[in-house]
Design an enzyme around this catalytic site. Structure first.
Site, PDB file in Angstrom:
ATOM      1  N   ARG A  40     -13.768 -42.907  -8.052  1.00 23.40           N
ATOM      2  CA  ARG A  40     -12.876 -42.414  -7.001  1.00 23.40           C
ATOM      3  C   ARG A  40     -11.620 -43.279  -6.932  1.00 23.40           C
ATOM      4  NH1 ARG A  40     -15.834 -41.629  -1.425  1.00 23.40           N
ATOM      5  NH2 ARG A  40     -15.444 -43.864  -1.243  1.00 23.40           N
ATOM      6  N   LYS A  98      -8.491 -41.609  -1.407  1.00 19.32           N
ATOM      7  CA  LYS A  98      -8.721 -42.547  -0.307  1.00 19.32           C
ATOM      8  C   LYS A  98      -7.428 -43.324  -0.048  1.00 19.32           C
ATOM      9  CE  LYS A  98     -12.815 -44.610   1.587  1.00 19.32           C
ATOM     10  NZ  LYS A  98     -13.233 -43.560   2.532  1.00 19.32           N
ATOM     11  N   GLU A 100     -14.274 -32.175   8.200  1.00 26.20           N
ATOM     12  CA  GLU A 100     -14.966 -33.462   8.321  1.00 26.20           C
ATOM     13  C   GLU A 100     -14.437 -34.215   9.527  1.00 26.20           C
ATOM     14  OE1 GLU A 100     -14.067 -36.566   5.455  1.00 26.20           O
ATOM     15  OE2 GLU A 100     -12.395 -35.414   4.659  1.00 26.20           O
TER      16      GLU A 100
HETATM   17  C1  LIG Z   1     -14.387 -42.851   2.971  1.00 26.08           C
HETATM   18  C2  LIG Z   1     -14.369 -41.544   3.671  1.00 26.08           C
HETATM   19  C3  LIG Z   1     -15.544 -40.786   3.877  1.00 26.08           C
HETATM   20  C4  LIG Z   1     -16.915 -41.279   3.497  1.00 26.08           C
HETATM   21  O1  LIG Z   1     -17.069 -41.538   2.139  1.00 26.08           O
HETATM   22  P1  LIG Z   1     -18.243 -42.482   1.619  1.00 26.08           P
HETATM   23  O2  LIG Z   1     -17.983 -42.610   0.160  1.00 26.08           O
HETATM   24  O3  LIG Z   1     -19.521 -41.804   1.935  1.00 26.08           O
HETATM   25  O4  LIG Z   1     -18.109 -43.767   2.353  1.00 26.08           O
HETATM   26  C5  LIG Z   1     -15.425 -39.542   4.470  1.00 26.08           C
HETATM   27  N1  LIG Z   1     -14.227 -39.074   4.871  1.00 26.08           N
HETATM   28  C6  LIG Z   1     -13.094 -39.775   4.712  1.00 26.08           C
HETATM   29  C7  LIG Z   1     -11.804 -39.191   5.171  1.00 26.08           C
HETATM   30  C8  LIG Z   1     -13.114 -41.030   4.107  1.00 26.08           C
HETATM   31  O5  LIG Z   1     -11.983 -41.712   3.945  1.00 26.08           O
END
Ligand SMILES: *Cc1c(COP(=O)(O)O)cnc(C)c1O
Length: 345
Positions: free
Chosen positions: A85, A187, A223
């Site tokens: 990622r 991210k 989400e």
């Molecule tokens: C980091 C993140 C998550 C969760 O991802 P994980 O890899 O499970 O920690 C979910 N939504 C957003 C917007 C994120 O930045």
């Protein structure tokens, strides 16, 4: 190598940054490759006021954890997924694409040098924060010439204050978190600046977090600001399919695999409409920080909907218990998800 611990009250850990011994640092030019890097004492860093990250938000981060397991090993969980990622996020933000092996080696080095800060078995975990940003100055908008990558760590306990209790959420109808074909599936640090205002407003109204709707027609749930969403109805687990504006969470994928392969529960990645969620038997959210956290109530247009009597439903509980047990080596790891930092047992 021993597993002695620093003097911290492990039972009082929350989710605040605790200073540790060291952090990993590396730099790279825009047409260079990520190599080298070294540990340095944990501490402040200098930055030009014209740095790309300060002026235009060119930066991405990751979040993962190390665990002290029941077998006295220190392990990383699915670090290859975070590494992949990171490669995607850096590419999307015009940061030199980070090689997964370089990323993993930097995380390993940082954890190894701060082993005594990994909470003892059963007392939480070590949160690992890799972050990379544009350091060189820019006044005109462009990808800057120089980048810095840091990995720092912090022992953590429960993400939400007061430990695990079902969340009280609201459906956000005034703001969106991300748009399709934007940067919602990277991210990027900027994604959190978009969700900070809705989060702050919701907290003032007494909610823990908000649920975002899709920005195309606002009919489907996506989400939370920093966690993925699941619903359960009639024994089936569903989570919104990755549409481009949803972050591809490692925990999201892990829960899908655990539910279908270990627990034998049917899992669907699909469109989830608002009414599907409001009529669900159980709702929960997932993330490295929140693990699996039940949602007790959701407010939509002033109406409060309750799930699992405001508690934790049986399917949510099974997913949470199985994931936690796997990470702590209390059960077998049939997927090969654990990556040893220190192996004793
Ligand atoms: C980091 C993140 C998550 C969760 O991802 P994980 O890899 O499970 O920690 C979910 N939504 C957003 C917007 C994120 O930045």
């Amino acid at each position: 190598m021993n597993l002695n611990k620093v003097d911290i009250d492990w039972d009082k850990l929350g989710f605040d940054a605790v200073e540790t011994r060291s952090m990993f640092i590396a730099t790279c030019s825009i047409d260079g490759e990520w190599t080298g890097g070294s540990l340095m004492p944990y501490g402040k860093i200098e930055l030009s006021p014209a740095a790309g990250v300060l002026n235009y938000g060119q930066g991405v981060f990751e979040g993962t954890k190390a665990f002290h397991t029941s077998k006295d090993n220190i392990v990383l969980f699915r670090i290859d997924r975070n590494a992949k990622r990171m490669a995607w996020s850096t590419k999307r933000m015009c940061i030199p694409q980070m090689d997964p092996d370089f990323f993993i080696q930097a995380v390993m080095e940082t954890v190894k040098d701060n082993l005594d800060y990994v909470p003892p078995y059963g007392k939480g975990s070590m949160y690992i924060r890799p972050i990379v940003w544009g350091t060189a100055p820019a006044l005109g908008v462009r990808a800057v010439a120089e980048y810095t990558f840091i990995v720092f760590v912090s022992p953590v306990g429960s993400y939400f204050k007061g430990g695990v209790k079902p969340l009280n959420l609201k459906v956000e109808t005034n703001y969106h978190r991300a748009a399709p074909r934007g940067i919602g599936n990277a991210k990027a640090i900027g994604n959190y600046s978009a969700s900070l205002y809705p989060l702050t407003m919701a907290k003032k109204e007494g909610f823990d977090e908000v649920i975002y709707l899709d920005s195309v027609d606002g009919e489907r749930v996506e989400e939370l600001g920093s966690a993925n969403l699941f619903i359960c109805k009639d024994g089936i687990i569903k989570t919104p399919k990755l549409s481009g504006s949803i972050l591809d969470g490692v925990t999201r994928d892990s829960v899908c695999r655990i539910a279908s392969d270990i627990l034998g529960i049917q899992v669907e990645e699909t469109d989830i409409y608002l009414r599907d969620m409001l009529e669900a038997d159980e709702v929960f959210c997932t993330g490295t920080a929140v693990i699996v956290t039940p949602v007790g109530r959701i407010t939509y247009e002033g109406q409060v909907h309750e799930f699992a009597h405001g508690g934790i439903g049986p399917i949510t509980n099974k997913c949470k218990e199985t994931l936690t047990a796997l990470q702590r080596q209390e059960i077998n790891d049939p997927f090969g998800w654990l990556h040893s930092v220190i192996k004793k047992g």
